[in-house]
Design an enzyme around this catalytic site. Structure first.
Site, PDB file in Angstrom:
ATOM      1  N   TYR A 236       1.264 -21.822 -23.893  1.00 17.28           N
ATOM      2  CA  TYR A 236       2.211 -23.045 -24.981  1.00 17.28           C
ATOM      3  C   TYR A 236       2.054 -24.466 -24.817  1.00 17.28           C
ATOM      4  O   TYR A 236       2.501 -24.564 -23.200  1.00 17.28           O
ATOM      5  CB  TYR A 236       3.892 -22.573 -24.705  1.00 17.28           C
ATOM      6  CG  TYR A 236       4.536 -23.340 -25.261  1.00 17.28           C
ATOM      7  CD1 TYR A 236       3.827 -24.357 -26.516  1.00 17.28           C
ATOM      8  CD2 TYR A 236       5.150 -24.679 -24.706  1.00 17.28           C
ATOM      9  CE1 TYR A 236       4.806 -25.084 -27.428  1.00 17.28           C
ATOM     10  CE2 TYR A 236       6.367 -25.720 -26.092  1.00 17.28           C
ATOM     11  CZ  TYR A 236       5.463 -26.174 -26.887  1.00 17.28           C
ATOM     12  OH  TYR A 236       6.202 -26.575 -27.488  1.00 17.28           O
ATOM     13  N   ASP A 281       0.865 -20.836 -28.807  1.00 13.91           N
ATOM     14  CA  ASP A 281       0.383 -22.061 -29.832  1.00 13.91           C
ATOM     15  C   ASP A 281      -0.229 -23.010 -29.077  1.00 13.91           C
ATOM     16  O   ASP A 281       0.819 -23.595 -27.602  1.00 13.91           O
ATOM     17  CB  ASP A 281       2.179 -22.689 -29.695  1.00 13.91           C
ATOM     18  CG  ASP A 281       2.206 -24.166 -30.267  1.00 13.91           C
ATOM     19  OD1 ASP A 281       1.310 -24.424 -30.871  1.00 13.91           O
ATOM     20  OD2 ASP A 281       3.159 -24.240 -30.273  1.00 13.91           O
ATOM     21  N   HIS A 415       6.642 -21.910 -36.980  1.00 11.37           N
ATOM     22  CA  HIS A 415       5.686 -21.245 -37.223  1.00 11.37           C
ATOM     23  C   HIS A 415       5.708 -19.746 -37.703  1.00 11.37           C
ATOM     24  O   HIS A 415       6.496 -19.101 -37.655  1.00 11.37           O
ATOM     25  CB  HIS A 415       5.196 -21.106 -35.396  1.00 11.37           C
ATOM     26  CG  HIS A 415       5.321 -22.106 -34.535  1.00 11.37           C
ATOM     27  ND1 HIS A 415       3.785 -22.211 -34.338  1.00 11.37           N
ATOM     28  CD2 HIS A 415       6.005 -22.431 -34.514  1.00 11.37           C
ATOM     29  CE1 HIS A 415       3.864 -24.143 -33.685  1.00 11.37           C
ATOM     30  NE2 HIS A 415       5.086 -24.684 -33.937  1.00 11.37           N
TER      31      HIS A 415
END
Length: 638
Positions: A236, A281, A415
């Site tokens: 992340y 991500d 998302h």
């Protein structure tokens, strides 16, 4: 295996189902030097990996038993109603598909390790490895912030697991790398993943100080899991969103360092001959085609495209990692800001690509392949977003990729899930608990794995377990409950009736109840309370009599001459108020002629609290039903 003329469609609907055998391999992925026949060999096993940022609600809300999939939130201003959750981790994972073997979640937003119950961390048929936000260098970690989790089927062969990108938590003896569930000062190494860390840190210690490494790993942004055939990075990557200049620069530097640490780590693993898969991500879109916010000129001109890539440090880092020489040259020619002042210490991609963007290698010209949207602005309705969730793999492993795709319609977050399917070596499915050779004491499951960590800490139940139906209660509590149990109607010596608190002063009677059978029950209090107001019960008898005897109020009559016949406000005042109200009324947007929506700046900065008007339609291209871009400040500052 026969290679299909065209790859399968890039957009899928979950739960994921296996593709037809004649469409499993993407010719474009295989064209990077791959041998498509790998997926048809007898010694391979097809497994699917999913990556999904669930930060809109976080893992606890999505898995809350009271938030099942059939319960939906009220419609927002764009008419969108979203499910509140899935009701359990089992249901969440099942929604992705039975053919999914590994699930990487980002922004789990757990408040701490106390949230990791067996139900959350070890659903039936699954195990996991978590990283949560922690304290570092004397700074308190944020609660309910960031966090990643990697779930994997229990039949997979997991030989290593490690929390953090730098490796410092696997060997830290300072107390910062505290034990995952238990005492940091026990006989075992300070961090539980020390015994089964992935290793291969490369020049990490030369590039960063130990203090900086702790900071990079303190926000719960990476978990590494070694499946033997490949090492999986669940990442992340930090975002830079602050409007404060100092804070934004600090976060930009943090992001550069985090990406540099990732490059050092996977480069060291590649140098050791290991295959690597990086997903998550990334908080940066690779190219103009991957962002609806990119200037249109960048999509038409290669030179503009290269300049667009070079304009963002994170995007430039990605260009180096994937061997985008044009963007790197554009950054050098334009003397664009480097991703770090110590450029000579940073790994660079030169020559052939060192990582492959699986989706773009498979679908180089597909547009609208976005994975993240501003749902508050309704941008998902017009597909006005960015592709910031994707898989990067080394070129050798790319030959094993047989399928990839995006599930844009899957509910639960701002998302959407992305996935790849690979023809991995068959031994990736051999779990240590099922393979006699691997089941020896020298090859246990990694200690960071949740089933092992929970057992090690002895966490068989949480405090809430004592309050669950049918749960045993402490002996002292049970005895106390028995001792205080009194039959209905019985009265113990010295008890006082609740009537005494409402009785009038001077009134006779035995408050303890003189009737047979132990006196009056509490149920009679309600009837007596209706005979007098609570105020009356506390007033003196004389005042009560005066209140009861007083008549209705006198009529407020007055001579007509004393009544004013003058208007309360002048016409000028009334008109002024009307003009003010008109100014407060939302104007109509210029593009559609529709009443504008009222918004307020909530982001910290000089305009915080200011009210403005905007087009009421969802964010996106006007030709696609999106907003017209209308914006107007309201007359007031607050």
């Amino acid at each position: 295996m026969r290679v299909a003329a065209d790859p399968p469609p890039p957009f899928v609907t979950l739960p994921l189902r296996a593709a037809p055998r004649d469409a499993e391999c993407s010719p474009r992925v295989c064209a990077s030097g791959a041998d498509a026949s790998t997926s048809g060999r007898a010694d391979t096993a097809v497994i699917s990996l999913v990556s999904w940022n669930i930060g809109l609600r976080g893992l606890r809300q999505l898995a809350d038993a009271s938030r099942t999939a059939d319960r939906v939130a009220a419609k927002d201003e764009h008419g969108v109603s979203r499910p509140l959750g899935y009701g359990s981790v089992d249901a969440l994972l099942a929604s992705l598909g039975e053919d999914v073997h590994v699930v990487c979640l980002q922004e789990t937003k757990l408040t701490g390790r106390a949230d990791l119950t067996p139900e959350l961390a070890c659903p039936k048929g699954w195990d996991s490895a978590f990283s949560v936000c922690r304290d570092a260098n004397g700074k308190k970690g944020k609660s309910g912030y960031a966090g990643v989790a990697t779930y994997f089927r229990t039949r997979l062969n997991v030989v290593g697991a490690e929390e953090g990108i730098t490796g410092v938590l696997a060997e830290d003896t300072s107390g910062e790398g505290d034990a995952f569930f238990g005492d940091a000062n026990d006989d075992a190494p300070n961090a539980p993943n020390a015994a089964s860390a992935v290793g291969h840190r490369g020049a990490m210690g030369e590039r960063f100080s130990r203090s900086r490494m702790r900071e990079l790993d303190a926000e719960g942004r990476c978990v590494l899991v070694d499946f033997g055939a490949f090492v999986l990075f669940n990442l992340y990557v930090p975002a830079v969103t602050s409007s404060d200049e100092r804070e934004a620069e600090a976060r930009a530097e943090f992001k550069r360092d985090f990406l540099d640490a990732a490059a050092i780590r996977w480069s060291a693993l590649r140098a050791a001959g290991r295959n690597v898969v990086l997903c998550g991500d990334w908080n940066v879109s690779p190219a103009a085609i991957d962002s609806a916010h990119a200037p249109s000129s960048a999509r038409r001109s290669p030179a503009e495209e290269a300049a667009f890539v070079a304009s963002n440090p994170g995007r430039l880092w990605l260009a180096r990692a994937t061997g985008n020489g044009a963007a790197v040259r554009a950054a050098t020619d334009a003397k664009a800001p480097e991703t770090n002042t110590n450029a000579k210490e940073r790994p660079k991609a030169s020559g052939p690509a060192v990582l492959v963007d699986v989706f773009r290698a498979t679908y180089p010209k597909v547009t609208g392949a976005f994975t993240c949207w501003n749902v508050a602005a309704g941008a998902q309705l017009t597909n006005h977003g960015s592709r910031i969730d994707y898989f990067l793999v080394d070129p050798d492993f790319a030959r094993r990729v047989t399928r990839c795709g995006i599930a844009q319609s899957h509910p639960g977050s701002d998302h959407c899930p992305v996935f790849i399917t690979v023809a991995a070596p068959e031994e990736v499915l051999r779990n240590a608990r099922d393979d006699p050779i691997r089941a020896s004491a020298s090859s246990p499951l990694p200690s960071l794995v949740s089933s092992v960590a929970l057992a090690r800490a002895g966490r068989q139940a949480r405090l809430t377990g004592f309050f669950r139906k049918g749960a045993p209660r402490p002996a002292a509590a049970a005895e106390s409950s028995v001792a205080t149990r009194v039959p209905v109607g019985a009265k113990r010596k010295g008890d006082v009736s609740i009537r005494s608190f409402f009785a009038r002063k001077g009134a006779g009677g035995d408050d303890a109840g003189g009737g047979s059978g132990g006196g009056e029950r509490v149920r009679n209090v309600a009837a007596e309370a209706t005979t007098a107001t609570p105020t009356e019960t506390f007033l003196s008898g004389e005042l009560q009599r005066r209140l009861r005897n007083r008549g209705p109020p006198e009529s407020p009559t007055a001579p007509a001459a004393l009544l004013s016949t003058t208007a309360t406000a002048s016409k000028e005042t009334v008109d002024a108020w009307r003009r003010i109200q008109e100014r407060q009324k939302p104007p109509r947007c210029r593009g559609h002629g529709e009443p504008a929506k009222v918004r307020k700046v909530t982001k910290a900065g000089p305009n915080f609290g200011r009210v403005f008007f905007a087009c009421p339609r969802p964010a996106g291209d006007r030709a696609n039903g999106g907003d017209c871009g209308f914006f107007q400040w309201a007359y007031d500052r607050k």
